[in-house]
Motif scaffolding. Sequence first.
Motif, PDB file in Angstrom:
ATOM      1  N   LEU A  65       1.706  -8.681   1.298  1.00 20.03           N
ATOM      2  CA  LEU A  65       1.646  -7.242   1.064  1.00 20.03           C
ATOM      3  C   LEU A  65       1.249  -6.967  -0.379  1.00 20.03           C
ATOM      4  O   LEU A  65       1.629  -7.711  -1.290  1.00 20.03           O
ATOM      5  CB  LEU A  65       3.014  -6.612   1.292  1.00 20.03           C
ATOM      6  CG  LEU A  65       3.543  -6.530   2.717  1.00 20.03           C
ATOM      7  CD1 LEU A  65       5.007  -6.106   2.681  1.00 20.03           C
ATOM      8  CD2 LEU A  65       2.726  -5.573   3.551  1.00 20.03           C
ATOM      9  N   GLY A  66       0.528  -5.898  -0.570  1.00 21.82           N
ATOM     10  CA  GLY A  66       0.212  -5.466  -1.927  1.00 21.82           C
ATOM     11  C   GLY A  66      -0.471  -4.115  -1.888  1.00 21.82           C
ATOM     12  O   GLY A  66      -0.964  -3.687  -0.838  1.00 21.82           O
ATOM     13  N   LEU A 115      -5.116  -5.193   9.540  1.00 25.71           N
ATOM     14  CA  LEU A 115      -6.566  -5.032   9.627  1.00 25.71           C
ATOM     15  C   LEU A 115      -7.174  -5.670   8.392  1.00 25.71           C
ATOM     16  O   LEU A 115      -6.473  -5.988   7.427  1.00 25.71           O
ATOM     17  CB  LEU A 115      -6.935  -3.552   9.764  1.00 25.71           C
ATOM     18  CG  LEU A 115      -6.515  -2.588   8.657  1.00 25.71           C
ATOM     19  CD1 LEU A 115      -7.619  -2.368   7.649  1.00 25.71           C
ATOM     20  CD2 LEU A 115      -6.130  -1.255   9.257  1.00 25.71           C
ATOM     21  N   LYS A 138      -4.820  -5.567   3.186  1.00 26.82           N
ATOM     22  CA  LYS A 138      -5.904  -5.553   4.160  1.00 26.82           C
ATOM     23  C   LYS A 138      -7.072  -6.416   3.672  1.00 26.82           C
ATOM     24  O   LYS A 138      -6.901  -7.609   3.535  1.00 26.82           O
ATOM     25  CB  LYS A 138      -6.316  -4.096   4.439  1.00 26.82           C
ATOM     26  CG  LYS A 138      -5.113  -3.159   4.670  1.00 26.82           C
ATOM     27  CD  LYS A 138      -4.396  -3.423   5.977  1.00 26.82           C
ATOM     28  CE  LYS A 138      -3.057  -2.708   6.121  1.00 26.82           C
ATOM     29  NZ  LYS A 138      -3.071  -1.275   5.988  1.00 26.82           N
ATOM     30  N   SER A 186      -4.317  -0.356   0.066  1.00 26.73           N
ATOM     31  CA  SER A 186      -3.374  -1.358   0.529  1.00 26.73           C
ATOM     32  C   SER A 186      -4.133  -2.669   0.396  1.00 26.73           C
ATOM     33  O   SER A 186      -5.103  -2.901   1.117  1.00 26.73           O
ATOM     34  CB  SER A 186      -3.004  -1.095   1.987  1.00 26.73           C
ATOM     35  OG  SER A 186      -2.471  -2.289   2.545  1.00 26.73           O
ATOM     36  N   ASN A 226       1.762   7.248   5.860  1.00 27.47           N
ATOM     37  CA  ASN A 226       1.322   8.272   4.910  1.00 27.47           C
ATOM     38  C   ASN A 226       1.889   9.633   5.321  1.00 27.47           C
ATOM     39  O   ASN A 226       2.359  10.404   4.466  1.00 27.47           O
ATOM     40  CB  ASN A 226      -0.207   8.348   4.862  1.00 27.47           C
ATOM     41  CG  ASN A 226      -0.828   7.211   4.062  1.00 27.47           C
ATOM     42  OD1 ASN A 226      -0.129   6.493   3.359  1.00 27.47           O
ATOM     43  ND2 ASN A 226      -2.126   7.041   4.174  1.00 27.47           N
ATOM     44  N   GLU A 275      -7.544   9.996   3.577  1.00 25.80           N
ATOM     45  CA  GLU A 275      -8.128   8.680   3.833  1.00 25.80           C
ATOM     46  C   GLU A 275      -9.627   8.904   3.967  1.00 25.80           C
ATOM     47  O   GLU A 275     -10.055   9.686   4.817  1.00 25.80           O
ATOM     48  CB  GLU A 275      -7.537   8.082   5.114  1.00 25.80           C
ATOM     49  CG  GLU A 275      -6.054   7.824   4.983  1.00 25.80           C
ATOM     50  CD  GLU A 275      -5.382   7.422   6.317  1.00 25.80           C
ATOM     51  OE1 GLU A 275      -6.083   7.133   7.291  1.00 25.80           O
ATOM     52  OE2 GLU A 275      -4.143   7.416   6.340  1.00 25.80           O
ATOM     53  N   GLY A 300       0.824  -1.205   0.000  1.00 21.78           N
ATOM     54  CA  GLY A 300       0.000   0.000   0.000  1.00 21.78           C
ATOM     55  C   GLY A 300       0.857   1.253   0.000  1.00 21.78           C
ATOM     56  O   GLY A 300       0.546   2.240  -0.671  1.00 21.78           O
ATOM     57  N   MET A 301       1.965   1.212   0.749  1.00 24.46           N
ATOM     58  CA  MET A 301       2.818   2.397   0.804  1.00 24.46           C
ATOM     59  C   MET A 301       3.494   2.679  -0.537  1.00 24.46           C
ATOM     60  O   MET A 301       3.704   3.835  -0.891  1.00 24.46           O
ATOM     61  CB  MET A 301       3.870   2.267   1.912  1.00 24.46           C
ATOM     62  CG  MET A 301       3.300   2.408   3.316  1.00 24.46           C
ATOM     63  SD  MET A 301       1.958   3.631   3.484  1.00 24.46           S
ATOM     64  CE  MET A 301       2.761   5.112   2.887  1.00 24.46           C
TER      65      MET A 301
HETATM   66  C1  LIG Z   1      -2.070  -0.336   5.893  1.00 22.65           C
HETATM   67  C2  LIG Z   1      -2.373   0.975   5.321  1.00 22.65           C
HETATM   68  C3  LIG Z   1      -1.521   1.556   4.381  1.00 22.65           C
HETATM   69  C4  LIG Z   1      -0.208   0.921   3.972  1.00 22.65           C
HETATM   70  O1  LIG Z   1      -0.368  -0.314   3.369  1.00 22.65           O
HETATM   71  P1  LIG Z   1       0.811  -1.430   3.346  1.00 22.65           P
HETATM   72  O2  LIG Z   1       0.247  -2.489   2.471  1.00 22.65           O
HETATM   73  O3  LIG Z   1       1.021  -1.853   4.758  1.00 22.65           O
HETATM   74  O4  LIG Z   1       2.011  -0.779   2.773  1.00 22.65           O
HETATM   75  C5  LIG Z   1      -1.875   2.786   3.853  1.00 22.65           C
HETATM   76  N1  LIG Z   1      -3.008   3.410   4.227  1.00 22.65           N
HETATM   77  C6  LIG Z   1      -3.866   2.875   5.134  1.00 22.65           C
HETATM   78  C7  LIG Z   1      -5.097   3.620   5.496  1.00 22.65           C
HETATM   79  C8  LIG Z   1      -3.577   1.648   5.721  1.00 22.65           C
HETATM   80  O5  LIG Z   1      -4.403   1.124   6.621  1.00 22.65           O
END
Ligand SMILES: *Cc1c(COP(=O)(O)O)cnc(C)c1O
Length: 391
Positions: free
Chosen positions: A217-218, A337, A208, A205, A115, A154, A87-88
Amino acid sequence: MNKRNLHKRSLAVHAGTRRSQYGEMAEAMFMTQGFAYDTAEQAQARFEKVGEDEFIYARYGNPTNRMFEDRIAALEGTEDAFATTSGMAAVNGALMAVCQQGSHVVAARALFGSNLYIFDVLRRFGVEVTLVDGTDLDQWRAAVREGTVAVFFESVSNPTLEVIDIAAVADIAHEVGALVMVDNVFATPVFSRAVEQGADVVIYSTTKHIDGAGRALGGVICGTRHFVREVAEPYLKHSGGAISPFNSWLMLTGLTTMDLRVRAMADSAEAIANDLRGHPKLSKLIYPGLPDHPQHDLAMSQMESGGTMIAMEIVGGRDAAFEVLNRLELILISNNLGDAKSIVTHPTTTTHQRLSEEDRLALGITSGLVRLSVGLEHPDDLIADLRQALE
Ligand SMILES: *Cc1c(COP(=O)(O)O)cnc(C)c1O
């Protein structure tokens, strides 16, 4: 039958599927970094212009990745998508791709810790960052200006579950020509109508709810074909942001059950929130699906659900919160999560540890705050576990 009008549940099972000459039922995992060409001329032609169903290197594109990208784009209602390592990588890629020295971006202050870190990096490279209270439309109006390249927020903030009005912020941003980038993790693709509401770029992300089992991860960036292929992809493919085909394959199968999982999790979250509201050991219970949430009406019109996350403030601060966490028997202490397993997190000492106490308190992250990601266990078992830990 017009396949474009399928429900999301159907798209999540079928959209984007490509079959090889063998006609396999399950999506194939193309665990390959490269592709062989019949001739040197073909190699040259592919490098000059990669056509449909043609690939040259997995950092640029891969058939399994493409299936996942096409499926999530169909669900989100965007023309295209680019899948990333995490996600990052998606957040970083989307922002880096549009910013240069002197650019101006506006972001909501209530952001996931990593973020916030990305915005600090952008500042180091001469990008001007204005942070606002995302729920206050006047602050967005005051912050954007002619030439602002992007606004970022967000849609439901982590961990305090503030809901941001996507349509209203998009109207303000579009007036000055800024791109609207939404980190939509908490809303999930199931409840999201972010594009319809004005978002230009939707980021997940996929670690989750999309994976949904806490395996890999993705990340993914969804947007117009122009944004994804002409703006984001050049940065992502040259900086090494592409997801592994193996992880894409996990995400593809994750998507097929996501609708059922996320709805069941949200139903349980609502049941838990209703059961625990007013509990004497809780000074606060935040759930957008409850009528007393400050943006309840917005949450229901924007997502038609309160989502799968609950935040609660335990009376007695950090020590009391730790005691509750340690007493839980079914719910696990972790920091992911959207997992099938229910998870509690103490943001002050983990995910948001990096912030100063002042900044944390300004975001409502008090020492007693606990974040609960509701999983797929039976809600009665989760309620029983929470009640015994609190009592
Ligand atoms: C977890 C999360 C991310 C980052 O995602 P990763 O897959 O851990 O890199 C970014 N934004 C939100 C709101 C998240 O919950």
